[in-house]
Scaffold this motif. Structure first.
Motif, PDB file in Angstrom:
ATOM      1  N   MET A  16      -7.809 -25.017  -3.715  1.00  0.00           N
ATOM      2  CA  MET A  16      -8.456 -23.728  -3.255  1.00  0.00           C
ATOM      3  C   MET A  16      -7.696 -22.437  -2.904  1.00  0.00           C
ATOM      4  O   MET A  16      -6.559 -22.423  -2.466  1.00  0.00           O
ATOM      5  CB  MET A  16      -9.320 -24.034  -1.905  1.00  0.00           C
ATOM      6  N   VAL A  17      -8.181 -21.393  -3.757  1.00  0.00           N
ATOM      7  CA  VAL A  17      -7.388 -20.090  -3.661  1.00  0.00           C
ATOM      8  C   VAL A  17      -7.443 -19.387  -2.203  1.00  0.00           C
ATOM      9  O   VAL A  17      -8.704 -19.455  -1.639  1.00  0.00           O
ATOM     10  CB  VAL A  17      -7.917 -19.234  -4.807  1.00  0.00           C
ATOM     11  N   THR A  18      -6.663 -19.143  -1.585  1.00  0.00           N
ATOM     12  CA  THR A  18      -6.593 -18.446  -0.219  1.00  0.00           C
ATOM     13  C   THR A  18      -6.138 -16.898  -0.528  1.00  0.00           C
ATOM     14  O   THR A  18      -4.785 -16.921  -0.945  1.00  0.00           O
ATOM     15  CB  THR A  18      -5.805 -18.999   0.694  1.00  0.00           C
ATOM     16  N   PHE A  19      -6.624 -16.155  -0.184  1.00  0.00           N
ATOM     17  CA  PHE A  19      -6.272 -14.692  -0.162  1.00  0.00           C
ATOM     18  C   PHE A  19      -5.431 -14.334   0.944  1.00  0.00           C
ATOM     19  O   PHE A  19      -5.963 -14.704   2.182  1.00  0.00           O
ATOM     20  CB  PHE A  19      -7.374 -13.855  -0.404  1.00  0.00           C
ATOM     21  N   GLN A  20      -4.213 -13.632   0.958  1.00  0.00           N
ATOM     22  CA  GLN A  20      -3.350 -13.442   1.834  1.00  0.00           C
ATOM     23  C   GLN A  20      -3.653 -11.659   2.060  1.00  0.00           C
ATOM     24  O   GLN A  20      -3.988 -10.892   1.423  1.00  0.00           O
ATOM     25  CB  GLN A  20      -2.172 -13.232   1.619  1.00  0.00           C
ATOM     26  N   ARG A  21      -3.869 -11.330   3.367  1.00  0.00           N
ATOM     27  CA  ARG A  21      -4.218 -10.061   3.807  1.00  0.00           C
ATOM     28  C   ARG A  21      -2.909  -9.134   3.830  1.00  0.00           C
ATOM     29  O   ARG A  21      -1.941  -9.741   4.811  1.00  0.00           O
ATOM     30  CB  ARG A  21      -5.050 -10.076   5.220  1.00  0.00           C
ATOM     31  N   GLU A  22      -3.037  -8.127   3.395  1.00  0.00           N
ATOM     32  CA  GLU A  22      -1.620  -7.108   3.565  1.00  0.00           C
ATOM     33  C   GLU A  22      -2.239  -5.750   3.877  1.00  0.00           C
ATOM     34  O   GLU A  22      -3.123  -5.437   3.497  1.00  0.00           O
ATOM     35  CB  GLU A  22      -0.990  -6.986   2.178  1.00  0.00           C
ATOM     36  N   VAL A  23      -1.179  -4.948   4.735  1.00  0.00           N
ATOM     37  CA  VAL A  23      -1.373  -3.744   4.978  1.00  0.00           C
ATOM     38  C   VAL A  23      -0.390  -2.863   4.446  1.00  0.00           C
ATOM     39  O   VAL A  23       0.924  -3.112   4.601  1.00  0.00           O
ATOM     40  CB  VAL A  23      -1.818  -3.615   6.641  1.00  0.00           C
ATOM     41  N   HIS A  24      -0.718  -1.839   3.674  1.00  0.00           N
ATOM     42  CA  HIS A  24       0.471  -0.881   3.167  1.00  0.00           C
ATOM     43  C   HIS A  24      -0.065   0.773   3.735  1.00  0.00           C
ATOM     44  O   HIS A  24      -1.355   0.595   3.754  1.00  0.00           O
ATOM     45  CB  HIS A  24       0.316  -1.042   1.736  1.00  0.00           C
ATOM     46  N   THR A  25       1.048   1.380   3.939  1.00  0.00           N
ATOM     47  CA  THR A  25       0.677   2.676   4.254  1.00  0.00           C
ATOM     48  C   THR A  25       0.864   3.688   3.073  1.00  0.00           C
ATOM     49  O   THR A  25       2.122   3.804   2.561  1.00  0.00           O
ATOM     50  CB  THR A  25       1.593   3.269   5.314  1.00  0.00           C
ATOM     51  N   VAL A  26       0.030   4.287   2.529  1.00  0.00           N
ATOM     52  CA  VAL A  26       0.155   5.243   1.374  1.00  0.00           C
ATOM     53  C   VAL A  26      -0.028   6.684   1.860  1.00  0.00           C
ATOM     54  O   VAL A  26      -1.252   6.807   2.421  1.00  0.00           O
ATOM     55  CB  VAL A  26      -0.908   4.690   0.285  1.00  0.00           C
ATOM     56  N   ASN A  27       0.940   7.517   1.808  1.00  0.00           N
ATOM     57  CA  ASN A  27       0.684   8.967   2.271  1.00  0.00           C
ATOM     58  C   ASN A  27       0.078   8.838   3.669  1.00  0.00           C
ATOM     59  O   ASN A  27      -0.871   9.683   3.944  1.00  0.00           O
ATOM     60  CB  ASN A  27      -0.074   9.618   1.291  1.00  0.00           C
ATOM     61  N   GLY A  28       0.631   8.151   4.498  1.00  0.00           N
ATOM     62  CA  GLY A  28       0.359   8.137   6.048  1.00  0.00           C
ATOM     63  C   GLY A  28      -1.009   7.182   6.229  1.00  0.00           C
ATOM     64  O   GLY A  28      -1.553   7.368   7.210  1.00  0.00           O
ATOM     65  N   VAL A  29      -1.696   6.712   5.131  1.00  0.00           N
ATOM     66  CA  VAL A  29      -3.330   6.157   5.215  1.00  0.00           C
ATOM     67  C   VAL A  29      -2.928   4.528   5.109  1.00  0.00           C
ATOM     68  O   VAL A  29      -2.246   4.092   4.212  1.00  0.00           O
ATOM     69  CB  VAL A  29      -4.048   6.606   4.182  1.00  0.00           C
ATOM     70  N   ASN A  30      -3.538   3.907   6.257  1.00  0.00           N
ATOM     71  CA  ASN A  30      -3.208   2.600   6.109  1.00  0.00           C
ATOM     72  C   ASN A  30      -4.102   1.749   5.345  1.00  0.00           C
ATOM     73  O   ASN A  30      -5.418   1.917   5.436  1.00  0.00           O
ATOM     74  CB  ASN A  30      -3.316   1.765   7.452  1.00  0.00           C
ATOM     75  N   ILE A  31      -3.933   1.043   4.281  1.00  0.00           N
ATOM     76  CA  ILE A  31      -4.619   0.383   3.115  1.00  0.00           C
ATOM     77  C   ILE A  31      -4.588  -1.001   3.374  1.00  0.00           C
ATOM     78  O   ILE A  31      -3.547  -1.641   3.532  1.00  0.00           O
ATOM     79  CB  ILE A  31      -4.090   0.674   1.893  1.00  0.00           C
TER      80      ILE A  31
END
Length: 254
Positions: A1-16
């Motif tokens: 079963m596929v499990t998605f991993q949550r990532e947080v990246h900051t692009v030009n000061g915006v958390n994505i």
């Protein structure tokens, strides 16, 4: 079963916030104007691709950036994100508003797109088969216009929406209005689509009530080499309604 991993990246000061799964060639999925129904269908792609599913700024779990005022701003946002991730080229899949964004990205940065799949894309003006102005549709009526079979999305809709659900939908609608209120279609896009020399797929649900499937022919006039696939028994959320639509995208990219 596929499990998605949550990532947080900051692009030009915006958390994505971005969800990733799988291994293989990168597949970047750009979502539409609403995210309440999630991305369960993308798990199938993770069997053969490294699937990247980010929330656009102002949508879902990502922060907003009021300085992003047009689609070009979002194109540059994804250029920055891919650079941060060290991803040079992607298979690009865009749905609805995300299809419009994907088309713009591919016209401006064609060297970074391996193959392009546009799923019921927005962005063009078709006077014979006009798209619905989703900003003018009463919120309670919109879900019924998204699918051919309402049972497909019923489970994503709370019987009694709480304040968090309502606020999330209002936030996304506000972001869409900022992008499309004055220009619901792109006047320059038709003259730019000839730049799409990569293999391109136009996929639609035959019963799409938001962006009629007849618009596929208009897109093909500007992208002569594109393939068209129309999925019967499906509405705008064709990837949610029909597993064969998900398989068709995978087969095209593979």
């Amino acid at each position: 079963m596929v499990t998605f991993q949550r990532e947080v990246h900051t692009v030009n000061g915006v958390n994505i916030v971005m969800y990733t799964a799988g291994e293989g060639p990168p597949l970047l999925f750009l979502h539409g104007a609403g995210t309440f129904h999630g991305f369960e269908f993308a798990a199938k792609w993770a069997e053969n691709f490294r699937v990247l599913v980010p929330y656009h700024p102002g949508f879902g779990e990502s922060d907003d950036d009021p300085a992003m005022l047009d689609m070009h701003d979002y194109v540059m946002h994804y250029v920055e994100l891919l650079d941060m991730l060290g991803v040079g080229k992607v298979n690009l899949v865009g749905f609805s508003l995300g299809g419009y964004l994907a088309a713009r990205f591919a016209t401006e940065h064609s060297h970074r797109v391996i193959k392009l799949a546009l799923i019921g894309p927005a962005g063009l003006r078709d006077t014979e088969h006009p798209a619905v102005d989703v900003l003018a549709v009463p919120p309670e009526q919109l879900p019924g216009l998204l699918v051919s079979n309402f049972e497909v999305i019923k489970r994503y809709l709370p019987e009694k929406p709480d304040l968090d659900f309502i606020a999330a939908r209002y936030r996304e609608t506000t972001t869409v209005a900022r992008l499309l209120w004055e220009r619901p279609w792109d006047r320059k896009l038709p003259r730019q689509l000839h730049r799409l020399k990569m293999p391109t797929l136009l996929l639609w649900g035959e019963d799409d009530k938001i962006i009629p499937s007849q618009q596929a022919k208009l897109w093909k006039t500007f992208i002569p080499g594109a393939d068209i696939q129309i999925v019967k028994g499906a509405g705008h959320l064709v990837l949610d309604e029909k597993p064969e639509a998900v398989t068709a995208v995978e087969r095209f990219l593979g």
